[in-house]
Write a protein that holds these residues in place. Structure first.
Motif, mmCIF file in Angstrom:
data_model
loop_
_atom_site.group_PDB
_atom_site.id
_atom_site.type_symbol
_atom_site.label_atom_id
_atom_site.label_comp_id
_atom_site.label_asym_id
_atom_site.label_seq_id
_atom_site.Cartn_x
_atom_site.Cartn_y
_atom_site.Cartn_z
ATOM 1 N N LEU A 238 -72.572 19.196 -44.709
ATOM 2 C CA LEU A 238 -73.325 18.815 -43.515
ATOM 3 C C LEU A 238 -74.753 19.353 -43.589
ATOM 4 O O LEU A 238 -75.716 18.649 -43.257
ATOM 5 C CB LEU A 238 -72.628 19.341 -42.261
ATOM 6 C CG LEU A 238 -73.340 19.070 -40.929
ATOM 7 C CD1 LEU A 238 -73.449 17.560 -40.684
ATOM 8 C CD2 LEU A 238 -72.600 19.757 -39.772
ATOM 9 N N THR A 239 -74.882 20.595 -44.045
ATOM 10 C CA THR A 239 -76.216 21.188 -44.221
ATOM 11 C C THR A 239 -77.037 20.365 -45.198
ATOM 12 O O THR A 239 -78.218 20.071 -44.953
ATOM 13 C CB THR A 239 -76.095 22.641 -44.733
ATOM 14 O OG1 THR A 239 -75.351 23.411 -43.792
ATOM 15 C CG2 THR A 239 -77.470 23.264 -44.920
ATOM 16 N N TYR A 240 -76.410 19.986 -46.306
ATOM 17 C CA TYR A 240 -77.127 19.240 -47.346
ATOM 18 C C TYR A 240 -77.544 17.863 -46.854
ATOM 19 O O TYR A 240 -78.690 17.439 -47.054
ATOM 20 C CB TYR A 240 -76.242 19.127 -48.581
ATOM 21 C CG TYR A 240 -76.987 18.641 -49.796
ATOM 22 C CD1 TYR A 240 -77.819 19.495 -50.518
ATOM 23 C CD2 TYR A 240 -76.869 17.315 -50.222
ATOM 24 C CE1 TYR A 240 -78.521 19.049 -51.636
ATOM 25 C CE2 TYR A 240 -77.562 16.865 -51.336
ATOM 26 C CZ TYR A 240 -78.382 17.742 -52.032
ATOM 27 O OH TYR A 240 -79.078 17.289 -53.123
ATOM 28 N N VAL A 241 -76.623 17.160 -46.180
ATOM 29 C CA VAL A 241 -76.918 15.805 -45.704
ATOM 30 C C VAL A 241 -78.035 15.834 -44.668
ATOM 31 O O VAL A 241 -78.980 15.024 -44.718
ATOM 32 C CB VAL A 241 -75.649 15.148 -45.127
ATOM 33 C CG1 VAL A 241 -75.995 13.855 -44.389
ATOM 34 C CG2 VAL A 241 -74.655 14.854 -46.245
ATOM 35 N N THR A 242 -77.952 16.763 -43.719
ATOM 36 C CA THR A 242 -78.996 16.826 -42.689
ATOM 37 C C THR A 242 -80.337 17.239 -43.279
ATOM 38 O O THR A 242 -81.391 16.763 -42.840
ATOM 39 C CB THR A 242 -78.597 17.801 -41.568
ATOM 40 O OG1 THR A 242 -78.278 19.094 -42.135
ATOM 41 C CG2 THR A 242 -77.407 17.283 -40.798
ATOM 42 N N LYS A 243 -80.304 18.089 -44.298
ATOM 43 C CA LYS A 243 -81.557 18.475 -44.961
ATOM 44 C C LYS A 243 -82.215 17.265 -45.599
ATOM 45 O O LYS A 243 -83.434 17.063 -45.466
ATOM 46 C CB LYS A 243 -81.281 19.547 -46.018
ATOM 47 C CG LYS A 243 -82.507 19.939 -46.830
ATOM 48 C CD LYS A 243 -82.187 20.987 -47.881
ATOM 49 C CE LYS A 243 -83.415 21.320 -48.724
ATOM 50 N NZ LYS A 243 -83.153 22.386 -49.723
ATOM 51 N N VAL A 244 -81.424 16.438 -46.296
ATOM 52 C CA VAL A 244 -81.970 15.253 -46.957
ATOM 53 C C VAL A 244 -82.536 14.274 -45.928
ATOM 54 O O VAL A 244 -83.633 13.716 -46.112
ATOM 55 C CB VAL A 244 -80.886 14.572 -47.818
ATOM 56 C CG1 VAL A 244 -81.352 13.203 -48.297
ATOM 57 C CG2 VAL A 244 -80.535 15.448 -49.014
ATOM 58 N N ILE A 245 -81.811 14.074 -44.828
ATOM 59 C CA ILE A 245 -82.272 13.137 -43.795
ATOM 60 C C ILE A 245 -83.588 13.613 -43.175
ATOM 61 O O ILE A 245 -84.546 12.842 -43.040
ATOM 62 C CB ILE A 245 -81.192 12.966 -42.705
ATOM 63 C CG1 ILE A 245 -79.971 12.236 -43.277
ATOM 64 C CG2 ILE A 245 -81.749 12.204 -41.507
ATOM 65 C CD1 ILE A 245 -78.781 12.182 -42.336
ATOM 66 N N LEU A 246 -83.650 14.889 -42.833
ATOM 67 C CA LEU A 246 -84.864 15.430 -42.221
ATOM 68 C C LEU A 246 -86.042 15.396 -43.195
ATOM 69 O O LEU A 246 -87.177 15.107 -42.801
ATOM 70 C CB LEU A 246 -84.621 16.858 -41.735
ATOM 71 C CG LEU A 246 -83.662 17.007 -40.551
ATOM 72 C CD1 LEU A 246 -83.364 18.478 -40.273
ATOM 73 C CD2 LEU A 246 -84.249 16.344 -39.305
#
Length: 491
Positions: A129-137
Motif C-alpha cells: 500500500l505504501t509503495y502503490v500510494t507513493k507511485v500514484i502521488l
C-alpha cells in the motif's frame, strides 16, 4: 481588452458545440443532455490539448532534463544540462534538490532548476500500500510540474530511476507534442533485485514496466556498447552509446589548491592535521607545507599516500572488501614492508553509510586512517586531482553499465583499482591505466605493489599515471557534441 478575450474564449467553446448540435438535428438524431454533455467535454478536452501543444518561437530551443533523484548527485544529467545551455537551449532541470549541484549549473542563466520532493506514500498498513500510494502521488506531482512548464521540444530523462517517471514523461510528450529521450544508465529492475531478489513481484512488475514503456521513447542513449547490444537484442530499442567522459573540472590539481583544500579538511577531520611545528610562518597539513612568507607550497617527503573512493553507499558496492584489504595492508607495514602510511577517504551519502562507519570504528589500525567526509561538488575534483590511488567497488547490477567515478579519476590522471564485472574492460585496461581485482586479498596485494617506494617518481604508480597523461581521450563536451546534439537538432 478583458471582455474581448472573454468573448473570444466563449465563442471558441460555443461555436464547435453549436456545430455539433446542428449536425445532430440535421441527421434527425434526438439530442439529450447526455449528448450535450459529451459534446461539451469533447470540445473542452480538444481546446485543453490544443493549449498544451501550443508552440512559440522559443519552443524548439527549450529542453526539460528530468531525474527522479538528487540533482546534486546526478553528474551526468548536470553535464547534459550544461551542454544544452552552451548550445543556446533553455533548460528546465527537474529533480530532487537534496545536495547542492555544481556551481556551474547554479550560475548558468539558461538553466532553471525546478525542485520536486520525494513523496513517501501512506505510512500505515502493508508495504504494498505504501509503495502503490507513493507511485500514484509521484505521478501526480510529476504531471503537475511537467504540464505547468512551457512546451519543451524534448524531455531528456535518466533511467533508473524510471518508475513512474518514464510513463509520466512519455504521456506529457504525447500531450504536448514533444520528443522523448531516455538516457539508460542501467536497468531499474536489476537495481531493485539487489534488495528484493529477482523473483519478487515488485521486481517483476518493474521489469515489465521498463520493457513496455522503454521502447516508446523517440531516442535512446546508453552508457556502454554492451548495453546498446542488449537493448537492441532483448528490448527492440536502438540506442546511441554515449560513454561517460570527464568534464573539464577533472584534472590534476595545482599544489596551492591542494594545500587550501587540505587546510579546510583539517579543520574537521584529524586525518589531515599535522602534528609538531608551532612556526607561525608555516602552515602544515599531513600532506603539505606552505611557507607564508612567500606563499610557496611543497609536498612533504614523508607524507602518507592518499587513497580515495566515492560511493552512494548502496548494495552494489561492498566496502567490506576495501576494509579487509586495508587490514591486510596494515599487516604488510607491521611486517616490515617498505610502505607508506595510508589516509583513506571514502566520500558520499547513502543508506548504508552508518553501517560501514560502525565497521570502520571497530578497526584497530596504526598505519591506516579512514575518514568519510561529504565533499561539495567543487571540492571533490580538487581532492581527486591530488589523490594517489582511486578504488572503485561498483559492481553493476545488470553487468552493463560503467562507474562514472572511474571516468572522473582518469580525467585527473589517477590510477585506479577496480573490482571486476562483465563489461568493465570497456573502461579499465588491466595493467595499462589501472588494475582489476576480484577480492580483498588481490586488492591488498595491488596496493602493496603500487605503493612500494612511494613517493618515488620511478615506481609502478608513477608509470600508470604517465600512461594516463599520454592517453587522454575525448572530454565530455566533444563526446556530447558528436553523439547527442545531432539527435536534438534533427528535423
Amino acid at each position: 481588452m478583458a471582455p474581448r478575450c472573454t468573448g473570444s474564449a466563449f465563442l471558441a467553446v460555443f461555436a464547435p458545440i453549436a456545430a455539433l448540435l446542428v449536425v445532430f438535428y440535421a441527421a434527425g438524431s434526438p439530442v439529450t443532455w447526455r449528448t450535450v454533455s459529451l459534446a461539451v467535454v469533447t470540445v473542452l478536452a480538444s481546446l485543453w490539448l490544443r493549449r498544451l501543444r501550443r508552440r512559440d518561437a522559443g519552443t524548439d530551443r527549450r529542453v526539460c532534463v528530468l531525474v527522479l533523484g538528487d540533482i546534486g548527485r546526478s553528474p551526468r544529467m548536470q553535464y547534459h544540462a550544461l551542454s544544452l545551455s552552451k548550445h543556446g537551449f533553455s533548460v528546465t532541470f527537474v529533480g530532487f534538490l537534496d545536495t547542492k549541484p555544481h556551481q556551474d549549473v547554479l550560475r548558468e542563466e539558461k538553466i532553471m532548476i525546478v525542485p520536486i520532493t520525494e513523496v513517501r506514500g501512506v505510512r500505515v498498513g502493508p508495504k504494498i500500500l505504501t509503495y502503490v500510494t507513493k507511485v500514484i502521488l509521484q505521478c501526480l506531482q510529476l504531471l503537475h510540474v511537467l504540464l505547468k512548464t512551457e512546451t519543451q521540444s524534448h524531455i531528456l530523462m535518466q533511467n533508473p530511476p524510471g518508475l513512474p517517471s518514464i510513463a509520466v514523461a512519455w504521456l506529457v510528450c504525447v500531450l504536448r507534442g514533444s520528443r522523448f529521450v531516455i538516457d539508460w544508465h542501467n536497468y531499474g529492475y536489476t537495481v531493485m533485485a539487489l534488495s528484493h531478489g529477482p523473483r519478487h513481484p515488485v521486481v517483476q512488475l518493474a521489469k515489465w514496466y521498463e520493457h513496455f514503456f522503454g521502447p516508446l521513447a523517440t531516442h535512446n542513449l546508453c552508457v556502454t556498447n554492451a548495453m546498446k547490444d542488449d537493448l537492441q537484442k532483448n528490448w527492440g530499442i536502438r540506442a546511441t552509446t554515449l560513454y561517460d567522459r570527464p568534464a573539464s573540472i577533472f584534472r590534476e590539481t595545482p599544489l596551492k589548491l591542494q594545500h587550501q583544500l587540505f587546510m579546510r579538511l583539517a579543520n574537521t577531520h584529524p586525518q589531515f592535521q599535522s602534528k609538531g611545528s608551532e612556526d607561525v610562518n608555516v602552515e602544515r597539513t599531513v600532506f603539505s607545507v606552505c611557507d607564508l612568507t612567500d606563499d610557496t607550497v611543497t609536498l612533504r617527503a614523508e607524507r602518507p599516500a592518499l587513497l580515495l573512493s566515492s560511493t552512494s553507499w548502496t548494495e552494489d558496492e561492498d566496502f567490506s572488501i576495501l576494509l579487509r584489504a586495508l587490514e591486510e595492508y596494515e599487516g604488510f607495514v607491521k611486517g616490515g614492508a617498505s610502505l607508506p602510511s595510508l589516509v583513506c577517504v571514502i566520500t558520499g551519502k547513502g543508506p548504508q553509510k552508518e553501517h560501514y562507519r560502525k565497521l570502520i570504528d571497530s578497526l584497530h589500525l596504526d598505519h591506516v586512517t579512514i575518514c568519510t567526509p561529504w565533499l561539495e561538488a567543487e571540492d571533490y575534483p580538487v581532492l581527486l586531482g591530488k589523490t594517489d590511488i582511486g578504488v572503485c567497488l561498483h559492481k553493476s547490477s545488470s553487468g552493463l553499465d560503467l562507474p562514472m567515478k572511474v571516468v572522473d579519476m582518469f580525467g585527473c590522471c589517477l590510477p585506479v583499482c577496480a573490482i571486476h564485472f562483465n563489461c568493465l574492460s570497456e573502461l579499465v585496461k588491466h595493467e595499462e591505466n589501472g588494475l582489476i581485482f576480484r577480492d580483498s586479498q588481490e586488492l591488498a596485494e595491488q596496493l602493496k605493489s603500487l605503493l612500494s617506494g612511494f613517493p618515488s617518481s620511478e615506481g609502478r604508480l608513477a608509470v600508470f599515471r604517465r600512461n594516463l597523461r599520454t592517453s587522454r581521450g575525448q572530454r565530455w563536451d566533444d563526446n556530447w557534441n558528436q553523439n547527442v546534439l545531432p539527435l536534438l537538432t534533427a528535423p
